[in-house]
Design a protein around this motif. Structure first.
Motif, PDB file in Angstrom:
ATOM      1  N   ALA A  88      27.751 -33.766 101.788  1.00 37.54           N
ATOM      2  CA  ALA A  88      27.293 -34.375 103.036  1.00 37.54           C
ATOM      3  C   ALA A  88      27.262 -33.342 104.157  1.00 37.54           C
ATOM      4  O   ALA A  88      28.151 -32.513 104.283  1.00 37.54           O
ATOM      5  N   ASN A  89      26.244 -33.418 104.979  1.00 35.17           N
ATOM      6  CA  ASN A  89      26.076 -32.472 106.080  1.00 35.17           C
ATOM      7  C   ASN A  89      26.376 -33.077 107.445  1.00 35.17           C
ATOM      8  O   ASN A  89      26.428 -32.371 108.436  1.00 35.17           O
ATOM      9  N   HIS A  90      26.551 -34.398 107.488  1.00 36.87           N
ATOM     10  CA  HIS A  90      26.793 -35.063 108.762  1.00 36.87           C
ATOM     11  C   HIS A  90      28.109 -35.826 108.695  1.00 36.87           C
ATOM     12  O   HIS A  90      28.547 -36.253 107.626  1.00 36.87           O
ATOM     13  N   LYS A  91      28.691 -36.016 109.861  1.00 29.31           N
ATOM     14  CA  LYS A  91      29.948 -36.755 109.944  1.00 29.31           C
ATOM     15  C   LYS A  91      29.797 -38.177 109.408  1.00 29.31           C
ATOM     16  O   LYS A  91      30.662 -38.693 108.699  1.00 29.31           O
ATOM     17  N   SER A  92      28.682 -38.797 109.747  1.00 28.47           N
ATOM     18  CA  SER A  92      28.445 -40.179 109.314  1.00 28.47           C
ATOM     19  C   SER A  92      28.280 -40.254 107.794  1.00 28.47           C
ATOM     20  O   SER A  92      28.723 -41.226 107.166  1.00 28.47           O
ATOM     21  N   ALA A  93      27.681 -39.231 107.208  1.00 31.80           N
ATOM     22  CA  ALA A  93      27.507 -39.201 105.753  1.00 31.80           C
ATOM     23  C   ALA A  93      28.856 -39.016 105.059  1.00 31.80           C
ATOM     24  O   ALA A  93      29.113 -39.621 104.016  1.00 31.80           O
ATOM     25  N   GLU A  94      29.721 -38.183 105.650  1.00 34.35           N
ATOM     26  CA  GLU A  94      31.067 -37.993 105.081  1.00 34.35           C
ATOM     27  C   GLU A  94      31.863 -39.292 105.139  1.00 34.35           C
ATOM     28  O   GLU A  94      32.561 -39.652 104.198  1.00 34.35           O
ATOM     29  N   LYS A  95      31.730 -39.998 106.251  1.00 34.53           N
ATOM     30  CA  LYS A  95      32.426 -41.278 106.410  1.00 34.53           C
ATOM     31  C   LYS A  95      31.902 -42.292 105.390  1.00 34.53           C
ATOM     32  O   LYS A  95      32.674 -43.031 104.780  1.00 34.53           O
TER      33      LYS A  95
END
Length: 87
Positions: free
Chosen positions: A2-9
């Motif tokens: 994941a490259n974005h914080k929201s994707a990691e979450k």
């Protein structure tokens, strides 16, 4: 990765939900197996005793989205019919 914080979450949330769903599905299958074993053993008292909690768990799984409502209705109908057929 994941490259974005929201994707990691979202990855963390999906992993957590996956464990919960797996646990619930396992609990459902185990309960149904117990009831089917009692039915196969022609245990009238045992199967009658297991039917109520099994139906309750099936209904809970519908509410949690583990089972489709028609599938649940089919399970409940067939299990109830088999319990009633035991002499």
């Amino acid at each position: 990765m994941a490259n974005h914080k929201s994707a990691e979450k979202r990855i963390r949330q999906n992993a957590r939900r996956n464990e919960i769903n797996r646990s619930n599905r396992s609990r459902l299958r185990t309960q149904i197996k117990k009831l089917r074993a009692a039915i196969a053993g022609h245990d009238k008292a045992g199967s009658s005793e297991l039917l109520t909690p099994t139906v309750s768990i099936i209904d809970k799984m519908v509410n949690k989205g583990i089972l489709h409502k028609n599938t649940a209705a089919r399970y409940k109908s067939r299990l109830t019919k088999h319990v009633a057929e035991i002499q």
